[in-house]
Design an enzyme around this catalytic site. Structure first.
Site, PDB file in Angstrom:
ATOM      1  N   ASP A 179       0.824  -1.207   0.000  1.00 17.61           N
ATOM      2  CA  ASP A 179       0.000   0.000   0.000  1.00 17.61           C
ATOM      3  C   ASP A 179       0.862   1.262   0.000  1.00 17.61           C
ATOM      4  O   ASP A 179       0.459   2.294  -0.545  1.00 17.61           O
ATOM      5  CB  ASP A 179      -0.924   0.003   1.217  1.00 17.61           C
ATOM      6  CG  ASP A 179      -2.104  -0.961   1.056  1.00 17.61           C
ATOM      7  OD1 ASP A 179      -2.333  -1.432  -0.081  1.00 17.61           O
ATOM      8  OD2 ASP A 179      -2.779  -1.241   2.055  1.00 17.61           O
TER       9      ASP A 179
ATOM     10  N   TYR B 264      -3.064   5.068   9.875  1.00 17.06           N
ATOM     11  CA  TYR B 264      -2.670   5.806  11.082  1.00 17.06           C
ATOM     12  C   TYR B 264      -3.866   5.983  12.022  1.00 17.06           C
ATOM     13  O   TYR B 264      -3.746   5.865  13.246  1.00 17.06           O
ATOM     14  CB  TYR B 264      -2.102   7.166  10.665  1.00 17.06           C
ATOM     15  CG  TYR B 264      -1.323   7.910  11.716  1.00 17.06           C
ATOM     16  CD1 TYR B 264      -1.085   7.380  12.984  1.00 17.06           C
ATOM     17  CD2 TYR B 264      -0.802   9.173  11.430  1.00 17.06           C
ATOM     18  CE1 TYR B 264      -0.368   8.081  13.930  1.00 17.06           C
ATOM     19  CE2 TYR B 264      -0.079   9.882  12.369  1.00 17.06           C
ATOM     20  CZ  TYR B 264       0.130   9.332  13.621  1.00 17.06           C
ATOM     21  OH  TYR B 264       0.844  10.040  14.550  1.00 17.06           O
TER      22      TYR B 264
END
Length: 289
Positions: free
Chosen positions: A64, A181
């Site tokens: 990714d 995140y």
């Protein structure tokens, strides 16, 4: 037709597959443009990834992270992801199926029946500056986290006050970025079919739960002070770096800011366009364990 190829830097398997795809596409009268690192790994010329937006299709080979790197220069050009990583939320094609998937996508582009999934991106705007679009998240944070660091903020959603106080940072994530995140900061997972942006305070002294807002909402972050846990405008030890604040786009692009100031975070005009088959969201989630 021109296809850009971005292979994960330092990954010999990715470089080999990039060379294989380049050879196959040449037999289809398709021009191939390599990014600089991929070109170097193959002993060929390459271009900066930021210039690949003029391609008709971009192929990302890696994880990714490589996909996000390719997206930073795509400027709306569809991207097909070949997954050599462990999770693969953005990369749905396996390496064994890569040649077939890419040639099928080239045929779809030529026939005018290519189908893509449109994914929102974010942009941060401040006093005289504008960030590069972010696929995952935009973070407003202090120069460092923890004691003596962080920022004092007020957060408004479309002009209405939502929360305020001292935090390590304020994170705004897309559904795509909810698994990145945002997840590590205990934010919610958001299914790709659900529109919206996640507003998530990072380690607040006193805060509100993460909030899902409309996809076209504007999140305004007023930075009133930097450092000094628990007090507006507190000072940090000299040389600690805590007297700085920064806006970070996808963990890659940083924009220093001086308090007091306002940062607006909103949906970017140009979305991310993902080509090829869809990844299985829940299968990818299971790989996070």
């Amino acid at each position: 037709m021109n296809v850009g190829i971005v292979a994960q830097k330092g990954n010999s398997r990715a470089a080999f597959l990039a060379g294989e795809l380049r050879e196959r596409l040449s037999t289809m009268n398709v021009s191939v443009t390599l990014d600089a690192a991929t070109g170097e790994s193959l002993g060929l010329d390459g271009r900066s990834v930021e210039t690949l937006g003029d391609c008709d299709l971009i192929v990302s080979i890696g994880g990714d992270g490589t996909f996000l790197f390719a997206a930073s220069g795509a400027d709306g050009t569809p991207i097909l992801g070949v997954n050599l990583g462990e999770v693969g939320f953005l990369n749905a094609v396996g390496p064994d199926d890569a040649v077939e998937a890419v040639t099928a996508e080239v045929a779809a582009v030529r026939d005018g029946d290519q189908r893509v999934r449109v994914v929102p991106r974010l942009v941060a705007v401040g006093d005289g500056w504008r960030s590069d679009p972010a696929t995952n998240e935009v973070v407003v944070q202090g120069g460092r986290r923890g004691r003596g660091g962080g920022v004092d903020v007020e957060v408004r959603i479309d002009g209405s006050l939502y929360t305020g106080g001292h935090v390590d940072g304020l994170l705004v994530a897309t559904p795509t970025g909810s698994t990145a995140y945002n997840l590590s900061e205990r934010g919610p997972l958001v299914h790709p079919s659900v529109g919206g942006l996640v507003v998530n305070e990072m380690c607040p002294d006193e805060g509100m739960p993460p909030l899902l807002v409309a996809p076209d909402a504007t999140v305004t972050v007023t930075v009133n002070g930097v450092g000094g846990r628990g007090g507006t405008g507190g000072t940090a030890a000299s040389g600690s770096g805590a007297d700085e604040a920064v806006v970070v786009s996808d963990g890659k692009h940083s924009y220093p800011i001086d308090a007091p100031t306002e940062v607006e975070i909103r949906r970017a005009e140009t979305p991310l366009r993902i080509a090829g088959p869809s990844s299985d969201f829940f299968e990818a989630l299971n790989k996070l364990d």
